[in-house]
Write a protein that holds these residues in place. Structure first.
Motif, PDB file in Angstrom:
ATOM      1  N   VAL A   1       4.913  16.972 -80.073  1.00 29.09           N
ATOM      2  CA  VAL A   1       4.612  17.381 -78.686  1.00 29.09           C
ATOM      3  C   VAL A   1       5.800  17.117 -77.753  1.00 29.09           C
ATOM      4  CG1 VAL A   1       3.080  17.004 -76.716  1.00 29.09           C
ATOM      5  CG2 VAL A   1       2.157  16.958 -79.042  1.00 29.09           C
ATOM      6  N   ILE A   2       6.316  15.884 -77.793  1.00 28.69           N
ATOM      7  CA  ILE A   2       7.399  15.521 -76.853  1.00 28.69           C
ATOM      8  C   ILE A   2       8.609  16.460 -76.977  1.00 28.69           C
ATOM      9  CG2 ILE A   2       9.085  13.721 -76.264  1.00 28.69           C
ATOM     10  CD1 ILE A   2       6.468  12.909 -75.246  1.00 28.69           C
ATOM     11  N   PRO A   3       9.124  16.736 -78.200  1.00 27.19           N
ATOM     12  CA  PRO A   3      10.287  17.636 -78.268  1.00 27.19           C
ATOM     13  C   PRO A   3      10.014  19.027 -77.690  1.00 27.19           C
ATOM     14  CG  PRO A   3      10.022  16.456 -80.329  1.00 27.19           C
ATOM     15  CD  PRO A   3       8.802  16.174 -79.524  1.00 27.19           C
ATOM     16  N   ILE A   4       8.776  19.516 -77.842  1.00 29.84           N
ATOM     17  CA  ILE A   4       8.469  20.869 -77.344  1.00 29.84           C
ATOM     18  C   ILE A   4       8.399  20.889 -75.817  1.00 29.84           C
ATOM     19  CG2 ILE A   4       6.652  22.628 -77.277  1.00 29.84           C
ATOM     20  CD1 ILE A   4       6.053  21.958 -80.193  1.00 29.84           C
ATOM     21  N   ILE A   5       7.804  19.844 -75.230  1.00 27.80           N
ATOM     22  CA  ILE A   5       7.623  19.873 -73.766  1.00 27.80           C
ATOM     23  C   ILE A   5       8.818  19.292 -73.004  1.00 27.80           C
ATOM     24  CG2 ILE A   5       5.116  19.704 -74.014  1.00 27.80           C
ATOM     25  CD1 ILE A   5       5.313  16.790 -73.108  1.00 27.80           C
ATOM     26  N   MET A   6       9.800  18.757 -73.736  1.00 31.03           N
ATOM     27  CA  MET A   6      10.914  18.075 -73.070  1.00 31.03           C
ATOM     28  C   MET A   6      11.636  18.957 -72.025  1.00 31.03           C
ATOM     29  SD  MET A   6      12.182  15.230 -72.586  1.00 31.03           S
ATOM     30  CE  MET A   6      11.441  14.246 -73.864  1.00 31.03           C
ATOM     31  N   PRO A   7      11.902  20.252 -72.291  1.00 30.59           N
ATOM     32  CA  PRO A   7      12.570  21.054 -71.244  1.00 30.59           C
ATOM     33  C   PRO A   7      11.800  21.080 -69.929  1.00 30.59           C
ATOM     34  CG  PRO A   7      12.612  22.207 -73.346  1.00 30.59           C
ATOM     35  CD  PRO A   7      11.722  21.029 -73.540  1.00 30.59           C
ATOM     36  N   GLY A   8      10.464  21.194 -70.014  1.00 31.62           N
ATOM     37  CA  GLY A   8       9.652  21.199 -68.796  1.00 31.62           C
ATOM     38  C   GLY A   8       9.689  19.859 -68.083  1.00 31.62           C
ATOM     39  N   VAL A   9       9.613  18.767 -68.860  1.00 33.03           N
ATOM     40  CA  VAL A   9       9.642  17.430 -68.249  1.00 33.03           C
ATOM     41  C   VAL A   9      10.987  17.206 -67.557  1.00 33.03           C
ATOM     42  CG1 VAL A   9       9.335  14.968 -68.655  1.00 33.03           C
ATOM     43  CG2 VAL A   9       8.172  16.602 -70.109  1.00 33.03           C
ATOM     44  N   LEU A  10      12.071  17.576 -68.251  1.00 30.73           N
ATOM     45  CA  LEU A  10      13.398  17.349 -67.674  1.00 30.73           C
ATOM     46  C   LEU A  10      13.651  18.222 -66.450  1.00 30.73           C
ATOM     47  CD1 LEU A  10      15.567  16.976 -70.907  1.00 30.73           C
ATOM     48  CD2 LEU A  10      14.967  15.196 -69.274  1.00 30.73           C
ATOM     49  N   SER A  11      13.101  19.457 -66.460  1.00 32.83           N
ATOM     50  CA  SER A  11      13.262  20.331 -65.283  1.00 32.83           C
ATOM     51  C   SER A  11      12.637  19.690 -64.059  1.00 32.83           C
ATOM     52  CB  SER A  11      12.589  21.684 -65.539  1.00 32.83           C
ATOM     53  OG  SER A  11      13.276  22.384 -66.523  1.00 32.83           O
ATOM     54  N   GLY A  12      11.413  19.192 -64.218  1.00 35.77           N
ATOM     55  CA  GLY A  12      10.736  18.549 -63.097  1.00 35.77           C
ATOM     56  C   GLY A  12      11.444  17.275 -62.660  1.00 35.77           C
ATOM     57  N   THR A  13      11.902  16.482 -63.648  1.00 34.99           N
ATOM     58  CA  THR A  13      12.579  15.221 -63.313  1.00 34.99           C
ATOM     59  C   THR A  13      13.906  15.486 -62.613  1.00 34.99           C
ATOM     60  OG1 THR A  13      11.580  14.296 -65.314  1.00 34.99           O
ATOM     61  CG2 THR A  13      13.288  12.990 -64.257  1.00 34.99           C
ATOM     62  N   LEU A  14      14.610  16.539 -63.037  1.00 34.33           N
ATOM     63  CA  LEU A  14      15.870  16.895 -62.375  1.00 34.33           C
ATOM     64  C   LEU A  14      15.623  17.250 -60.913  1.00 34.33           C
ATOM     65  CD1 LEU A  14      18.882  17.731 -62.296  1.00 34.33           C
ATOM     66  CD2 LEU A  14      18.195  19.964 -63.159  1.00 34.33           C
ATOM     67  N   LEU A  15      14.598  18.049 -60.666  1.00 39.07           N
ATOM     68  CA  LEU A  15      14.298  18.418 -59.281  1.00 39.07           C
ATOM     69  C   LEU A  15      13.875  17.185 -58.479  1.00 39.07           C
ATOM     70  CD1 LEU A  15      14.166  20.763 -57.327  1.00 39.07           C
ATOM     71  CD2 LEU A  15      11.823  21.160 -58.013  1.00 39.07           C
ATOM     72  N   ALA A  16      13.131  16.279 -59.132  1.00 41.68           N
ATOM     73  CA  ALA A  16      12.734  15.034 -58.449  1.00 41.68           C
ATOM     74  C   ALA A  16      13.968  14.213 -58.072  1.00 41.68           C
ATOM     75  CB  ALA A  16      11.802  14.221 -59.350  1.00 41.68           C
ATOM     76  N   PHE A  17      14.950  14.138 -58.969  1.00 40.37           N
ATOM     77  CA  PHE A  17      16.178  13.389 -58.677  1.00 40.37           C
ATOM     78  C   PHE A  17      16.929  14.009 -57.499  1.00 40.37           C
ATOM     79  CE2 PHE A  17      20.627  12.393 -58.954  1.00 40.37           C
ATOM     80  CZ  PHE A  17      20.653  11.048 -59.293  1.00 40.37           C
ATOM     81  N   VAL A  18      17.066  15.343 -57.542  1.00 40.27           N
ATOM     82  CA  VAL A  18      17.795  16.042 -56.468  1.00 40.27           C
ATOM     83  C   VAL A  18      17.129  15.781 -55.110  1.00 40.27           C
ATOM     84  CG1 VAL A  18      18.337  18.348 -55.566  1.00 40.27           C
ATOM     85  CG2 VAL A  18      18.735  17.831 -57.976  1.00 40.27           C
ATOM     86  N   GLN A  19      15.801  15.824 -55.101  1.00 43.02           N
ATOM     87  CA  GLN A  19      15.081  15.612 -53.841  1.00 43.02           C
ATOM     88  C   GLN A  19      15.146  14.141 -53.414  1.00 43.02           C
ATOM     89  OE1 GLN A  19      13.268  17.988 -52.007  1.00 43.02           O
ATOM     90  NE2 GLN A  19      14.081  19.591 -53.311  1.00 43.02           N
ATOM     91  N   ALA A  20      14.978  13.224 -54.388  1.00 40.64           N
ATOM     92  CA  ALA A  20      14.883  11.797 -54.042  1.00 40.64           C
ATOM     93  C   ALA A  20      16.208  11.242 -53.529  1.00 40.64           C
ATOM     94  CB  ALA A  20      14.417  10.997 -55.257  1.00 40.64           C
ATOM     95  N   VAL A  21      17.323  11.695 -54.098  1.00 42.52           N
ATOM     96  CA  VAL A  21      18.609  11.114 -53.707  1.00 42.52           C
ATOM     97  C   VAL A  21      18.977  11.486 -52.262  1.00 42.52           C
ATOM     98  CG1 VAL A  21      20.296  12.887 -54.374  1.00 42.52           C
ATOM     99  CG2 VAL A  21      20.805  10.490 -54.791  1.00 42.52           C
ATOM    100  N   GLY A  22      18.382  12.574 -51.763  1.00 48.05           N
ATOM    101  CA  GLY A  22      18.659  12.958 -50.374  1.00 48.05           C
ATOM    102  C   GLY A  22      17.463  12.774 -49.461  1.00 48.05           C
ATOM    103  N   GLU A  23      16.419  12.113 -49.958  1.00 49.73           N
ATOM    104  CA  GLU A  23      15.181  11.980 -49.184  1.00 49.73           C
ATOM    105  C   GLU A  23      15.412  11.233 -47.861  1.00 49.73           C
ATOM    106  OE1 GLU A  23      12.326  13.280 -49.643  1.00 49.73           O
ATOM    107  OE2 GLU A  23      11.079  12.140 -48.262  1.00 49.73           O
ATOM    108  N   PHE A  24      14.975  11.846 -46.773  1.00 48.80           N
ATOM    109  CA  PHE A  24      15.189  11.239 -45.462  1.00 48.80           C
ATOM    110  C   PHE A  24      13.886  10.915 -44.712  1.00 48.80           C
ATOM    111  CE2 PHE A  24      16.343  11.585 -40.889  1.00 48.80           C
ATOM    112  CZ  PHE A  24      17.117  10.445 -40.826  1.00 48.80           C
ATOM    113  N   PRO A  25      12.893  11.840 -44.661  1.00 47.81           N
ATOM    114  CA  PRO A  25      11.713  11.564 -43.821  1.00 47.81           C
ATOM    115  C   PRO A  25      10.952  10.296 -44.218  1.00 47.81           C
ATOM    116  CG  PRO A  25      11.785  13.879 -44.440  1.00 47.81           C
ATOM    117  CD  PRO A  25      12.852  13.200 -45.236  1.00 47.81           C
ATOM    118  N   THR A  26      10.723  10.069 -45.525  1.00 48.20           N
ATOM    119  CA  THR A  26      10.010   8.843 -45.913  1.00 48.20           C
ATOM    120  C   THR A  26      10.923   7.630 -45.784  1.00 48.20           C
ATOM    121  OG1 THR A  26      10.535   9.367 -48.199  1.00 48.20           O
ATOM    122  CG2 THR A  26       8.303   9.839 -47.489  1.00 48.20           C
ATOM    123  N   SER A  27      12.219   7.827 -46.068  1.00 47.64           N
ATOM    124  CA  SER A  27      13.158   6.701 -45.994  1.00 47.64           C
ATOM    125  C   SER A  27      13.235   6.149 -44.580  1.00 47.64           C
ATOM    126  CB  SER A  27      14.553   7.147 -46.446  1.00 47.64           C
ATOM    127  OG  SER A  27      14.520   7.675 -47.740  1.00 47.64           O
TER     128      SER A  27
END
Length: 561
Positions: free
Chosen positions: A478-504
């Motif tokens: 299961v993990i190897p098959i879904i890994m592209p989807g997990v990494l896509s979401g995590t990448l977007l989370a990283f991009v958003q979190a590193v520049g997050e301003f309103p909650t910070s």
């Protein structure tokens, strides 16, 4: 007696439910309860004040937030959809290069983007002053500010959401559908309007939601460009720093109601029709541009668009080289050096925000990575009572503006609770990673769920029929098959979190201040060079992670939405 499958389902659900109840549902309820209190007594007084004559500013801020968000959706769509259509349907020299440049605004965090636009197009900006000097004018011909400035920044930073979702949807359309319409005598416009555009609806709805939510929570553009213009996210911030948490809670509830209403409306709009296709697309079906005049026009427009898109990045780089105190009364900076970057790496106090951002973003991303896998697997592959309720709980942080998520955590964890292990989390290092984690849960769960839904159950069954235990099958199949989807979401989370301003800006303390807060501090001290250097560090971090994700894991940034 529970069978083995039910026991596994319960074991999967226990941590998921505990986290969602503790860090999503409980803080939301705490905010609602607080909004009905005044001086510790339950009443409707806060809502009466919000809509009453005594506080017309709140109602004005609500109206401004809504119509700016709607206009941001309109202008972002106006730029993103045609660009995606041209780059995915027509072939001309430089198309691939221009299409890669088109997503460059996504590496520019919101606060950094606003700062770059101020330096470029503000009253003391480089472009208006260059035009003034070039044509010997008495004053600058234009400058951004107010509503037009906010909309310009929103359109620039948010059109990639439309561009990326439209590009993805266009690549998934079966070309035979459009060819069938052409063969039946339809014109190009009619094929687009009757066949192509309806099939883009799910992607456009997702992009509209994202832009609307981000605009409703927009903080940096109104904060730096609006002057006296009021929006609700700023009103929440001002209520909070003035110590009026009850009014901040009321404003948060109203902002949430508007955002959730828009979410429900868009979901209703999407559900009116069935957009499924019987076959899958085979890739972009591009027409080569043969007319030399048209080809020249498209290349010229592509070059002009590239200059406009990259100008904020280039400006940021140039300003990061301006030493402190070297650009005060002059129209243009005259001295350049690497002093700002040297200080970043040599002075521990200046490096602290970078270190904090990296640690807090990584902690949040590790959390959403693990939580996203478990939650998505439970939602897609397991049957249990209350699945729809769990799905709604996962989506709540998606529907709430960032400012509201910040206020929810303040009101829930400014006192000891079982979910904070009896500690007060507000004012500690851990509150910001928790906020990032909560904010970006839906990104990873949605992207992982999409991949899991395409995975045939027979793959798991085959492994288990061959004697593999459940966990071994989960880990090796299961993990190897879904890994592209997990990494896509995590990448977007990283991009958003590193520049997050309103909650910070609502939750930071001196010891855990991230890069975005330090940029704001440097701007307040008019240390433009150091602020730009911090901005370049943010852009560099995002670019490095996107490159690693693409180079080593095959995750394309345009597929992260």
């Amino acid at each position: 007696m529970l069978n083995a499958e039910k026991r596994k389902t319960i074991l999967l659900l226990i941590p998921v439910v505990l986290i969602l109840v503790g860090y999503v549902l409980y803080p939301s309820i705490a905010t609602i309860v607080e909004s009905f209190k005044q001086k510790g007594v339950f009443s409707m007084e806060n809502y009466s004040d919000f809509f009453g004559e005594k506080s017309a500013a709140n109602f004005e801020a609500l109206w401004n937030s809504v119509y700016i968000s709607l206009l941001s959706v309109f202008f972002s769509a106006l730029i993103g959809i045609p660009l995606a259509y041209i780059f995915n349907r027509y072939d001309f020299p430089g198309r691939q290069f221009f299409s890669n440049i088109a997503i460059m605004p996504i590496v520019l965090p919101s606060l950094v983007g606003v700062m770059a636009f101020m330096f470029l197009y503000g009253e003391a900006g480089l472009v208006p002053n260059a035009i003034k000097d070039l044509f010997n004018l008495s004053e600058v011909p234009f400058s951004i500010g107010g509503i037009s400035g906010i909309l310009l920044v929103h359109a620039y930073t948010m059109y990639p959401y439309f561009y990326m979702t439209t590009s993805s949807a266009l690549n998934n359309i079966d070309p035979s559908l459009e060819e069938a319409a052409y063969n039946l005598g339809s014109s190009k416009f009619k094929v687009f309007w009757k066949v192509t555009f309806p099939l883009l609806t799910p992607g456009l709805v997702a992009a509209s939601l994202l832009v609307f939510m981000v605009s409703m929570a927009s903080f940096s553009a109104p904060f730096l460009l609006a002057g006296g213009f009021r929006v609700l996210s700023l009103q929440i911030y001002f209520s909070k720093i003035n110590g009026d948490l009850e009014m901040a809670a009321t404003q948060s509830v109203i902002l949430s109601v508007v955002s959730i209403s828009f979410l429900l409306f868009m979901r209703w709009y999407q559900s009116r029709k069935d957009y499924r296709m019987a076959s899958k697309g085979i890739g972009a079906h591009r027409s080569e541009v043969n007319n030399p005049v048209l080809k020249g026009v498209m290349v010229t427009l592509g070059i002009l668009a590239m200059i406009v898109l990259l100008l904020p990045h280039v400006t940021l780089l140039i300003l990061s080289l301006v030493p402190e105190g070297a650009w005060t009364w002059q129209t243009y900076p005259t001295a350049f050096s690497l002093e700002n970057f040297r200080l970043l790496f040599e002075d521990p106090n200046i490096w602290d925000p970078v270190r904090n951002s990296l640690i807090m973003t990584c902690l949040a991303c590790i959390g959403v990575f693990i939580f996203g896998i478990i939650t998505s697997y439970a939602l897609v592959k397991r049957s249990f009572i209350g699945k729809n309720l769990l799905d709604i709980l996962v989506m709540i942080p998606w529907a709430l503006p960032a400012t509201v998520v910040g206020m929810n955590l303040i009101l829930a964890f400014n006192k000891p609770s079982p979910f904070s292990f009896g500690q007060i989390l507000v004012g500690t290092f851990w509150i910001l990673p928790l906020a990032y984690f909560v904010r970006f849960i839906p990104l990873v769960v949605r992207s992982t769920t999409a991949v899991l839904e395409q995975m045939d159950d027979s793959l798991e069954e085959a492994a288990q029929n061959l004697g593999a235990k459940w966990f071994y099958t989960f880990r090796r199949v299961v993990i190897p098959i879904i890994m592209p989807g997990v990494l896509s979401g995590t990448l977007l989370a990283f991009v958003q979190a590193v520049g997050e301003f309103p909650t910070s800006v609502l939750l930071y303390t001196l010891s855990n201040r991230p890069i975005s807060i330090e940029i704001m501090n440097q701007l307040r001290m008019f240390n433009m060079g150091q602020a730009a250097a911090y901005g370049m560090i943010q852009v560099g971090l995002i670019a490095i992670v996107m490159f690693i994700a693409y180079r080593f894991f095959g995750v394309k940034s345009e597929n992260t939405l």
